[in-house]
Design a protein around this motif. Structure first.
Motif, mmCIF file in Angstrom:
data_model
loop_
_atom_site.group_PDB
_atom_site.id
_atom_site.type_symbol
_atom_site.label_atom_id
_atom_site.label_comp_id
_atom_site.label_asym_id
_atom_site.label_seq_id
_atom_site.Cartn_x
_atom_site.Cartn_y
_atom_site.Cartn_z
ATOM 1 N N LYS A 118 11.293 27.373 -25.537
ATOM 2 C CA LYS A 118 10.098 27.462 -24.695
ATOM 3 C C LYS A 118 10.298 26.686 -23.407
ATOM 4 N N ALA A 119 9.585 27.145 -22.367
ATOM 5 C CA ALA A 119 9.559 26.443 -21.086
ATOM 6 C C ALA A 119 8.128 26.489 -20.560
ATOM 7 N N TRP A 120 7.714 25.405 -19.918
ATOM 8 C CA TRP A 120 6.364 25.315 -19.372
ATOM 9 C C TRP A 120 6.326 24.303 -18.243
ATOM 10 N N ALA A 121 5.283 24.395 -17.437
ATOM 11 C CA ALA A 121 5.047 23.437 -16.358
ATOM 12 C C ALA A 121 4.113 22.361 -16.885
ATOM 13 N N GLN A 122 4.424 21.111 -16.523
ATOM 14 C CA GLN A 122 3.606 19.994 -16.978
ATOM 15 C C GLN A 122 3.650 18.878 -15.950
ATOM 16 N N SER A 123 2.512 18.264 -15.728
ATOM 17 C CA SER A 123 2.433 17.075 -14.894
ATOM 18 C C SER A 123 2.884 15.890 -15.741
ATOM 19 N N ILE A 124 3.803 15.099 -15.210
ATOM 20 C CA ILE A 124 4.305 13.929 -15.936
ATOM 21 C C ILE A 124 4.065 12.709 -15.073
ATOM 22 N N GLY A 125 3.400 11.722 -15.649
ATOM 23 C CA GLY A 125 3.079 10.520 -14.909
ATOM 24 C C GLY A 125 3.288 9.266 -15.729
ATOM 25 N N ALA A 126 2.689 8.186 -15.264
ATOM 26 C CA ALA A 126 2.863 6.882 -15.892
ATOM 27 C C ALA A 126 2.197 6.791 -17.261
ATOM 28 N N SER A 127 1.131 7.568 -17.486
ATOM 29 C CA SER A 127 0.521 7.560 -18.811
ATOM 30 C C SER A 127 1.065 8.770 -19.586
ATOM 31 N N PRO A 128 1.338 8.572 -20.880
ATOM 32 C CA PRO A 128 1.967 9.632 -21.663
ATOM 33 C C PRO A 128 1.119 10.895 -21.742
ATOM 34 N N LEU A 141 0.830 -1.202 0.000
ATOM 35 C CA LEU A 141 0.000 0.000 0.000
ATOM 36 C C LEU A 141 0.867 1.255 0.000
ATOM 37 N N ALA A 142 1.945 1.248 0.765
ATOM 38 C CA ALA A 142 2.861 2.395 0.798
ATOM 39 C C ALA A 142 3.523 2.594 -0.565
ATOM 40 N N LEU A 143 3.926 1.503 -1.195
ATOM 41 C CA LEU A 143 4.534 1.604 -2.526
ATOM 42 C C LEU A 143 3.554 2.146 -3.548
ATOM 43 N N LEU A 144 2.317 1.686 -3.505
ATOM 44 C CA LEU A 144 1.306 2.175 -4.441
ATOM 45 C C LEU A 144 1.018 3.651 -4.224
ATOM 46 N N SER A 145 0.916 4.070 -2.977
ATOM 47 C CA SER A 145 0.637 5.485 -2.722
ATOM 48 C C SER A 145 1.830 6.347 -3.107
ATOM 49 N N THR A 146 3.047 5.834 -2.935
ATOM 50 C CA THR A 146 4.233 6.570 -3.355
ATOM 51 C C THR A 146 4.257 6.722 -4.855
ATOM 52 N N SER A 147 3.956 5.664 -5.606
ATOM 53 C CA SER A 147 3.974 5.771 -7.064
ATOM 54 C C SER A 147 2.836 6.648 -7.557
ATOM 55 N N ALA A 148 1.710 6.690 -6.856
ATOM 56 C CA ALA A 148 0.617 7.573 -7.259
ATOM 57 C C ALA A 148 1.023 9.030 -7.070
ATOM 58 N N ALA A 149 1.690 9.328 -5.952
ATOM 59 C CA ALA A 149 2.158 10.705 -5.745
ATOM 60 C C ALA A 149 3.251 11.037 -6.747
ATOM 61 N N PHE A 150 4.112 10.069 -7.031
ATOM 62 C CA PHE A 150 5.186 10.250 -8.005
ATOM 63 C C PHE A 150 4.606 10.524 -9.379
ATOM 64 N N ALA A 151 3.489 9.891 -9.712
ATOM 65 C CA ALA A 151 2.889 10.030 -11.030
ATOM 66 C C ALA A 151 2.304 11.418 -11.239
ATOM 67 N N GLU A 152 2.005 12.133 -10.174
ATOM 68 C CA GLU A 152 1.359 13.430 -10.307
ATOM 69 C C GLU A 152 2.332 14.582 -10.134
ATOM 70 N N ALA A 153 3.626 14.332 -10.204
ATOM 71 C CA ALA A 153 4.619 15.374 -9.974
ATOM 72 C C ALA A 153 4.622 16.385 -11.116
ATOM 73 N N MET A 154 4.837 17.648 -10.750
ATOM 74 C CA MET A 154 4.932 18.728 -11.731
ATOM 75 C C MET A 154 6.401 18.967 -12.060
ATOM 76 N N TYR A 155 6.636 19.240 -13.336
ATOM 77 C CA TYR A 155 7.984 19.487 -13.830
ATOM 78 C C TYR A 155 8.005 20.736 -14.692
ATOM 79 N N GLN A 156 9.172 21.359 -14.766
ATOM 80 C CA GLN A 156 9.386 22.387 -15.771
ATOM 81 C C GLN A 156 10.072 21.705 -16.935
#
Length: 179
Positions: A89-99, A15-30
Protein backbone atom coordinates in the motif's frame (compact mmCIF):
# COMPACT_ATOMS: atom_id res chain seq x y z
CA UNK A 1 20.59 50.84 22.49
CA UNK A 2 23.38 48.73 21.03
CA UNK A 3 22.84 46.15 23.79
CA UNK A 4 19.28 45.61 22.54
CA UNK A 5 20.32 44.86 18.93
CA UNK A 6 21.81 41.43 19.73
CA UNK A 7 18.65 40.57 21.66
CA UNK A 8 16.47 41.67 18.75
CA UNK A 9 18.62 39.65 16.34
CA UNK A 10 18.45 36.62 18.60
CA UNK A 11 14.66 36.97 18.78
CA UNK A 12 14.43 37.09 14.98
CA UNK A 13 16.63 34.00 14.63
CA UNK A 14 14.53 32.08 17.18
CA UNK A 15 11.32 33.15 15.46
CA UNK A 16 12.69 31.99 12.10
CA UNK A 17 13.67 28.63 13.58
CA UNK A 18 10.24 28.16 15.14
CA UNK A 19 8.44 29.02 11.92
CA UNK A 20 10.73 26.67 9.98
CA UNK A 21 10.03 23.79 12.35
CA UNK A 22 6.29 24.52 12.19
CA UNK A 23 6.36 24.33 8.40
CA UNK A 24 8.56 21.24 8.64
CA UNK A 25 6.04 19.63 10.99
CA UNK A 26 3.23 19.96 8.45
CA UNK A 27 5.05 18.36 5.51
CA UNK A 28 3.20 15.79 3.41
CA UNK A 29 4.86 12.49 2.58
CA UNK A 30 4.10 9.42 0.53
CA UNK A 31 4.33 6.38 2.76
CA UNK A 32 4.71 3.02 1.02
CA UNK A 33 4.78 -0.33 2.77
CA UNK A 34 5.29 -3.90 1.56
CA UNK A 35 4.74 -6.75 4.03
CA UNK A 36 5.98 -10.12 2.82
CA UNK A 37 6.66 -13.66 4.00
CA UNK A 38 9.50 -16.03 3.26
CA UNK A 39 7.71 -19.10 1.94
CA UNK A 40 10.63 -21.38 2.82
CA UNK A 41 10.40 -20.61 6.54
CA UNK A 42 8.16 -22.72 8.81
CA UNK A 43 5.20 -20.81 10.20
CA UNK A 44 5.54 -20.40 13.96
CA UNK A 45 2.41 -20.80 16.04
CA UNK A 46 1.90 -17.78 18.25
CA UNK A 47 -0.77 -16.09 20.29
CA UNK A 48 -3.56 -14.52 18.19
CA UNK A 49 -3.65 -10.78 17.54
CA UNK A 50 -5.65 -8.79 20.11
CA UNK A 51 -9.22 -7.80 19.25
CA UNK A 52 -8.22 -4.13 19.64
CA UNK A 53 -5.34 -4.47 17.13
CA UNK A 54 -6.02 -0.98 15.69
CA UNK A 55 -5.65 0.63 19.14
CA UNK A 56 -7.81 3.59 18.11
CA UNK A 57 -5.94 4.25 14.86
CA UNK A 58 -8.01 5.23 11.87
CA UNK A 59 -7.72 3.43 8.53
CA UNK A 60 -6.13 5.24 5.62
CA UNK A 61 -8.59 7.66 4.04
CA UNK A 62 -9.31 6.40 0.50
CA UNK A 63 -8.75 9.94 -0.84
CA UNK A 64 -5.15 9.75 0.47
CA UNK A 65 -4.28 6.45 -1.24
CA UNK A 66 -1.56 6.76 -3.89
CA UNK A 67 -0.18 4.61 -6.69
CA UNK A 68 2.60 2.32 -5.49
CA UNK A 69 6.15 3.03 -6.68
CA UNK A 70 7.98 0.00 -5.26
CA UNK A 71 6.50 -2.29 -7.90
CA UNK A 72 9.91 -3.57 -9.10
CA UNK A 73 10.83 -4.53 -5.54
CA UNK A 74 7.44 -6.19 -4.98
CA UNK A 75 7.79 -8.00 -8.31
CA UNK A 76 10.95 -9.72 -7.05
CA UNK A 77 9.15 -11.06 -3.97
CA UNK A 78 7.57 -14.01 -5.80
CA UNK A 79 6.94 -17.61 -4.70
CA UNK A 80 9.55 -18.67 -7.28
CA UNK A 81 12.08 -16.60 -5.31
CA UNK A 82 10.82 -17.89 -1.95
CA UNK A 83 8.59 -14.94 -1.00
CA UNK A 84 4.93 -13.97 -0.91
CA UNK A 85 3.71 -10.34 -0.79
CA UNK A 86 0.95 -10.02 1.83
CA UNK A 87 0.30 -6.26 1.71
CA UNK A 88 1.46 -3.46 -0.60
CA UNK A 89 0.00 0.00 0.00
CA UNK A 90 0.93 3.63 -0.54
CA UNK A 91 -0.75 6.76 0.81
CA UNK A 92 -0.17 10.43 1.52
CA UNK A 93 0.21 11.44 5.15
CA UNK A 94 1.20 14.54 7.06
CA UNK A 95 4.08 13.72 9.41
CA UNK A 96 5.01 16.06 12.21
CA UNK A 97 6.42 16.29 15.71
CA UNK A 98 3.43 14.55 17.29
CA UNK A 99 2.91 10.91 16.30
CA UNK A 100 0.37 10.07 13.65
CA UNK A 101 -1.05 6.55 13.76
CA UNK A 102 -2.70 4.73 10.86
CA UNK A 103 -4.37 1.32 10.77
CA UNK A 104 -3.41 -0.98 7.89
CA UNK A 105 -5.22 -4.10 6.76
CA UNK A 106 -5.33 -6.43 3.78
CA UNK A 107 -7.67 -9.22 2.82
CA UNK A 108 -11.23 -10.05 3.82
CA UNK A 109 -12.33 -9.40 7.39
CA UNK A 110 -13.27 -12.47 9.44
CA UNK A 111 -14.55 -12.13 13.01
CA UNK A 112 -13.11 -8.61 13.34
CA UNK A 113 -9.67 -9.55 12.00
CA UNK A 114 -7.92 -9.40 8.63
CA UNK A 115 -5.24 -11.71 7.19
CA UNK A 116 -2.81 -8.77 7.64
CA UNK A 117 -3.58 -6.01 10.15
CA UNK A 118 -1.74 -3.55 12.31
CA UNK A 119 -0.65 0.01 12.97
CA UNK A 120 2.14 2.35 11.94
CA UNK A 121 3.11 5.31 14.11
CA UNK A 122 5.07 8.04 12.33
CA UNK A 123 6.61 11.22 13.70
CA UNK A 124 9.37 13.50 12.55
CA UNK A 125 12.12 15.46 14.16
CA UNK A 126 15.14 15.57 11.88
CA UNK A 127 14.64 11.95 10.90
CA UNK A 128 11.38 10.03 10.70
CA UNK A 129 10.55 7.68 13.57
CA UNK A 130 8.52 4.62 12.58
CA UNK A 131 6.92 2.15 14.98
CA UNK A 132 5.29 -0.83 13.29
CA UNK A 133 2.99 -3.38 14.93
CA UNK A 134 1.71 -5.67 12.19
CA UNK A 135 0.07 -9.08 12.58
CA UNK A 136 -0.16 -11.77 9.94
CA UNK A 137 -3.12 -13.92 10.95
CA UNK A 138 -4.24 -17.48 10.29
CA UNK A 139 -7.84 -18.55 10.55
CA UNK A 140 -9.25 -22.00 11.30
CA UNK A 141 -11.78 -23.77 9.06
CA UNK A 142 -14.70 -22.01 10.77
CA UNK A 143 -13.21 -18.53 10.15
CA UNK A 144 -11.96 -17.88 13.69
CA UNK A 145 -8.53 -16.46 14.33
CA UNK A 146 -6.26 -19.33 15.37
CA UNK A 147 -2.78 -17.78 15.49
CA UNK A 148 -0.78 -14.76 14.44
CA UNK A 149 2.75 -13.67 13.69
CA UNK A 150 3.76 -10.21 14.86
CA UNK A 151 6.34 -7.96 13.28
CA UNK A 152 7.11 -5.24 15.80
CA UNK A 153 9.87 -2.76 15.07
CA UNK A 154 10.83 0.81 15.86
CA UNK A 155 13.35 2.45 13.59
CA UNK A 156 14.61 5.86 12.49
CA UNK A 157 14.32 6.45 8.76
CA UNK A 158 16.00 8.80 6.36
CA UNK A 159 13.45 10.48 4.08
CA UNK A 160 13.35 8.85 0.63
CA UNK A 161 15.42 5.78 1.56
CA UNK A 162 14.09 2.26 1.16
CA UNK A 163 14.36 0.46 4.51
CA UNK A 164 14.11 -3.28 5.15
CA UNK A 165 12.91 -4.62 8.51
CA UNK A 166 13.39 -8.33 9.13
CA UNK A 167 11.47 -10.46 11.60
CA UNK A 168 11.93 -14.20 11.21
CA UNK A 169 9.75 -15.38 8.35
CA UNK A 170 8.25 -11.89 7.84
CA UNK A 171 9.75 -8.79 6.30
CA UNK A 172 8.74 -5.18 5.80
CA UNK A 173 9.94 -2.75 3.15
CA UNK A 174 9.09 0.90 3.77
CA UNK A 175 9.89 4.15 2.01
CA UNK A 176 8.69 7.59 3.13
CA UNK A 177 9.27 10.32 0.56
CA UNK A 178 8.30 14.00 0.57
CA UNK A 179 5.45 15.01 -1.73
Amino acid sequence: MRALRPLASLSLVLLALLSTSAAFAEAMYQVEVIVFRQTTQPLPAARPAPDDWAQGALPIDPSQERATTLNNEAGKLTPANGYNVLLHKAWAQSIGASPGRVALSAGSEQSGHFPVEGTLDLKQDRLIDLSANLWVNRFDDSGWLSSSELIKHSVRLQSGELTYLDHGSLGLLVRISPL
